[in-house]
Design a protein around this motif. Structure first.
Motif, mmCIF file in Angstrom:
data_model
loop_
_atom_site.group_PDB
_atom_site.id
_atom_site.type_symbol
_atom_site.label_atom_id
_atom_site.label_comp_id
_atom_site.label_asym_id
_atom_site.label_seq_id
_atom_site.Cartn_x
_atom_site.Cartn_y
_atom_site.Cartn_z
ATOM 1 N N ALA A 106 0.795 -26.992 17.681
ATOM 2 C CA ALA A 106 1.168 -26.280 18.755
ATOM 3 C C ALA A 106 2.678 -25.471 18.567
ATOM 4 O O ALA A 106 2.842 -24.457 18.963
ATOM 5 N N LYS A 107 3.345 -26.175 17.848
ATOM 6 C CA LYS A 107 4.907 -25.935 17.734
ATOM 7 C C LYS A 107 4.857 -24.670 16.723
ATOM 8 O O LYS A 107 5.754 -23.628 17.037
ATOM 9 N N ILE A 108 3.930 -24.595 15.533
ATOM 10 C CA ILE A 108 4.010 -23.435 14.999
ATOM 11 C C ILE A 108 3.534 -22.183 15.551
ATOM 12 O O ILE A 108 4.020 -21.195 15.508
ATOM 13 N N VAL A 109 2.643 -22.376 16.174
ATOM 14 C CA VAL A 109 2.004 -21.198 17.222
ATOM 15 C C VAL A 109 3.047 -20.839 18.353
ATOM 16 O O VAL A 109 3.214 -19.923 18.554
ATOM 17 N N GLU A 110 3.503 -21.778 18.825
ATOM 18 C CA GLU A 110 4.447 -21.500 20.001
ATOM 19 C C GLU A 110 5.856 -20.818 19.342
ATOM 20 O O GLU A 110 6.236 -19.764 20.167
ATOM 21 N N GLN A 111 6.201 -20.921 18.242
ATOM 22 C CA GLN A 111 7.503 -20.273 17.331
ATOM 23 C C GLN A 111 6.991 -19.196 16.885
ATOM 24 O O GLN A 111 7.864 -18.157 17.050
ATOM 25 N N GLY A 126 3.451 -17.740 16.745
ATOM 26 C CA GLY A 126 2.282 -17.186 17.338
ATOM 27 C C GLY A 126 1.211 -17.405 16.177
ATOM 28 O O GLY A 126 1.493 -18.122 15.180
ATOM 29 N N ILE A 127 0.039 -16.808 16.501
ATOM 30 C CA ILE A 127 -1.084 -17.083 15.426
ATOM 31 C C ILE A 127 -0.928 -16.665 14.054
ATOM 32 O O ILE A 127 -1.219 -17.073 12.897
ATOM 33 N N PRO A 128 -0.045 -15.596 14.092
ATOM 34 C CA PRO A 128 0.278 -15.046 12.510
ATOM 35 C C PRO A 128 1.288 -15.905 11.688
ATOM 36 O O PRO A 128 1.016 -16.181 10.646
ATOM 37 N N ALA A 129 1.845 -16.678 12.535
ATOM 38 C CA ALA A 129 2.572 -17.901 11.779
ATOM 39 C C ALA A 129 1.528 -18.807 10.996
ATOM 40 O O ALA A 129 2.209 -19.529 10.072
ATOM 41 N N LEU A 130 0.421 -18.871 11.386
ATOM 42 C CA LEU A 130 -0.468 -20.009 10.606
ATOM 43 C C LEU A 130 -1.018 -19.335 9.519
ATOM 44 O O LEU A 130 -1.586 -19.940 8.624
ATOM 45 N N TYR A 131 -0.611 -17.851 9.405
ATOM 46 C CA TYR A 131 -1.153 -17.239 7.994
ATOM 47 C C TYR A 131 0.129 -16.899 7.414
ATOM 48 O O TYR A 131 0.022 -15.892 6.098
ATOM 49 N N ALA A 132 1.185 -17.251 7.526
ATOM 50 C CA ALA A 132 2.393 -16.923 6.651
ATOM 51 C C ALA A 132 2.295 -17.290 5.536
ATOM 52 O O ALA A 132 1.962 -18.397 5.192
ATOM 53 N N GLY A 133 2.316 -16.501 4.018
ATOM 54 C CA GLY A 133 2.261 -16.686 2.882
ATOM 55 C C GLY A 133 0.880 -16.536 2.343
ATOM 56 O O GLY A 133 0.640 -16.977 1.223
ATOM 57 N N LEU A 134 0.038 -16.048 3.011
ATOM 58 C CA LEU A 134 -1.442 -15.848 2.739
ATOM 59 C C LEU A 134 -1.446 -14.930 1.554
ATOM 60 O O LEU A 134 -2.152 -15.385 0.535
#
Length: 138
Positions: free
Chosen positions: A95-100, A102-110
């Motif tokens: 939740a903290k990753i998405v909050e800070q 957004g969804i693109p943060a889940l793909y940082a470094g892909l």
């Protein structure tokens, strides 16, 4: 949490691509040609998909697998970086990753990760299919 979905996507996508090709008119022609030539074909020519398509489908399946499970890797890394004093649960960290970010943060470094996965997955499937022929495994 990411190993099972990763394998499922990796093998599932490859099998779907392979099956779709083998049931296409071009694939049926290739299979018919291979049956007509029989033992005269070398191991590379015996690849059902052909060398290039085997590498390509392997790379695509690796990319799909990596993109599907990458958020789990981001979460895992964030959990590893937490200090014991400020340790959050996996759900709270997610939740903290998405909050800070957004969804693109889940793909940082892909993208850099894909540069490693694509050749690896392509070669993996190529060697797998090639060795099935060499070792005469169905």
């Amino acid at each position: 949490m990411s190993v099972a979905p990763s394998g499922a996507v990796f093998y599932g996508v490859y099998d779907m691509l392979k099956s779709a090709y083998l049931h296409s008119p071009e694939g049926k022609k290739r299979i018919q040609y291979m049956k007509q030539q029989g033992q005269e074909l070398n191991a590379l020519d015996q690849l059902e998909l052909g060398p290039v398509r085997t590498l390509l489908y392997g790379a695509i399946s690796g990319a799909c697998s990596e993109a599907t499970t990458y958020p789990f890797e981001v979460l895992r890394r964030q959990l590893q970086l937490q200090s014991k004093a400020n340790k959050l649960s996996a759900f709270a960290t997610f939740a903290k990753i998405v909050e800070q970010g957004g969804i693109p943060a889940l793909y940082a470094g892909l993208c850099p990760s894909l540069l490693q996965v694509l050749p690896s997955a392509a070669i993996s499937y190529f060697v797998y299919e090639f060795m099935k022929i060499v070792l005469k495994v169905e």
